[in-house]
Design an enzyme around this catalytic site. Structure first.
Site, PDB file in Angstrom:
ATOM      1  N   CYS A  71     -22.569  19.319  12.325  1.00  0.00           N
ATOM      2  CA  CYS A  71     -24.005  19.270  12.044  1.00  0.00           C
ATOM      3  C   CYS A  71     -24.344  20.057  10.794  1.00  0.00           C
ATOM      4  O   CYS A  71     -25.212  19.673  10.008  1.00  0.00           O
ATOM      5  CB  CYS A  71     -24.797  19.784  13.237  1.00  0.00           C
ATOM      6  SG  CYS A  71     -24.428  21.489  13.711  1.00  0.00           S
ATOM      7  N   HIS A  83     -27.383  24.491  16.529  1.00  0.00           N
ATOM      8  CA  HIS A  83     -27.409  23.210  15.833  1.00  0.00           C
ATOM      9  C   HIS A  83     -28.122  23.381  14.500  1.00  0.00           C
ATOM     10  O   HIS A  83     -29.026  24.224  14.375  1.00  0.00           O
ATOM     11  CB  HIS A  83     -28.156  22.196  16.705  1.00  0.00           C
ATOM     12  CG  HIS A  83     -27.985  20.769  16.319  1.00  0.00           C
ATOM     13  ND1 HIS A  83     -26.777  20.205  15.961  1.00  0.00           N
ATOM     14  CD2 HIS A  83     -28.893  19.757  16.239  1.00  0.00           C
ATOM     15  CE1 HIS A  83     -26.948  18.923  15.702  1.00  0.00           C
ATOM     16  NE2 HIS A  83     -28.230  18.621  15.851  1.00  0.00           N
ATOM     17  N   ASN A 111     -32.354  14.651  12.538  1.00  0.00           N
ATOM     18  CA  ASN A 111     -31.152  15.012  13.271  1.00  0.00           C
ATOM     19  C   ASN A 111     -29.954  14.234  12.707  1.00  0.00           C
ATOM     20  O   ASN A 111     -30.120  13.387  11.825  1.00  0.00           O
ATOM     21  CB  ASN A 111     -31.336  14.710  14.758  1.00  0.00           C
ATOM     22  CG  ASN A 111     -30.420  15.520  15.650  1.00  0.00           C
ATOM     23  OD1 ASN A 111     -29.551  16.252  15.189  1.00  0.00           O
ATOM     24  ND2 ASN A 111     -30.603  15.388  16.960  1.00  0.00           N
TER      25      ASN A 111
END
Length: 357
Positions: free
Chosen positions: A126, A272, A294
């Site tokens: 991520c 994240h 995202n």
């Protein structure tokens, strides 16, 4: 930051709001799944949870069924913890205007400076995807040209010798480490010339020799915002561009739509990295939100995005993360107090000096 490891399978249906008569057999067909007793049990649990939650008329968001609905709760990622003094090339943000002067809503997608949502797959990358998306936008803002750059380059090449947010590659890192690498390496290759091969999480790939790297664009530095300064985050987002942010995404997997307010302030776990691309106010509920990109493919949430509840800067709530050194973290990390929904204004950065090679 390793991020939540989610196996995203190609699906005929991106996501849906379930009804009581929606069956496991239909789910298997819709999402191209393999039948499994354990998966069916998990699906039934998630379906019941979504139906019960959505029955509340006072909710601000909706839970759905998606490609994650038959999976175990995903592993937690490495932390965003780091020792600030270790940041080598960061500049300090200085606010140029006040909040009262800002537009009521911002969405950098409408300016043509945001690439399509990508998919990190089962690799804890991520941090690489968020850094790449943020740099892509700032390259476009500076040059007028929007390129799809290579997150694989960061996964394969960016060293994480201080073990910040993980140990590098699919085992996690943070945007600051990525910025430092990009500055030293001279920049990014385009995605077509260095494609993503780490989807399954089985490999970080191989970093080519510097002379074999086809650099297309780069950055000259980066800026770190003051931790937990919501006013600075809002001003920087509106006046500078998209921002890389660290968040607690542990309960995002069943988000379907709306303004998300499901993070627990007294038990945050920053795990994240995502990208802030705007803010606004929801027409139906009147709730203010942050618009977040995202890296779980366009099948997640609102076409790959989630809207997080945005409190007024002076009323921004703070939580506590008592385990900042889960995984590896950075040496010296201690209990932290992230602020904003899911800690969204805690750790924020953006690149500077964008250029084409």
């Amino acid at each position: 930051m390793k991020g939540l490891v989610l196996a995203s399978l190609l699906a005929a249906v991106s996501s849906l709001v379930p009804t009581a008569d929606y069956t496991y057999e239909q789910f298997v067909e819709d999402f191209h799944k393999e039948i499994s007793p354990r998966a069916q049990s998990l699906f039934s649990q998630r379906l019941s949870e979504a139906l019960s939650f959505n029955a509340n008329p006072n909710r601000s968001y909706t839970k759905g069924i998606n490609q994650f609905s038959d999976q175990e709760a995903p592993p937690r990622g490495r932390k965003a913890s780091r020792v600030t003094s270790d940041l080598k090339l960061a500049s300090t943000y200085k606010r140029t205007v006040e909040i009262e002067e800002l537009p009521k809503e911002v969405d950098w997608r409408t300016a043509g400076v945001v690439t399509p949502v990508k998919n990190q797959g089962q690799c804890g990358s991520c941090w690489a995807f968020a850094t790449t998306a943020t740099v892509e936008s700032h390259i476009a803002l500076e040059t007028g040209l929007l390129f799809s750059l290579s997150p694989q380059q960061l996964v394969a090449c960016a060293p994480n010798t201080d073990h910040c947010g993980g140990i590098g590659g699919c085992m996690g890192s943070i945007p600051e480490v990525a910025y430092d690498y990009l500055i030293g390496a001279g920049g990014y290759a385009e995605e077509w010339s260095f494609p993503y091969i780490s989807y399954t999480g089985a490999t970080n790939g191989t970093c080519p020799a510097s002379e074999d790297l086809q650099v297309k664009a780069g950055i000259g530095g980066y800026v770190k915002l003051e931790e937990n300064n919501a006013a600075d985050v809002m001003v920087a987002l509106a006046t500078v561009g998209p921002l890389a942010v660290n968040v607690d995404a542990s309960n995002w997997h069943n988000y379907e739509s709306g303004v998300y307010d499901g993070c627990e302030y007294d038990a945050m776990d920053i795990d994240h990295v995502v990208v802030l691309v705007g803010y606004g106010t929801d027409e139906d509920t009147g709730l203010d939100y942050w618009l977040v990109r995202n890296s779980w493919s366009p099948t997640f949430g609102e076409a790959g995005y989630i809207r997080l509840l945005r409190e007024a800067p002076e009323d921004t709530k703070c939580g506590v993360d008592t385990t900042p050194q889960d995984g590896t973290g950075c040496d010296g990390a201690s209990t932290q107090y992230p602020c904003g929904q899911c800690g969204v204004v805690f750790d924020v950065s953006y690149p500077t000096g964008a250029f084409l090679a």
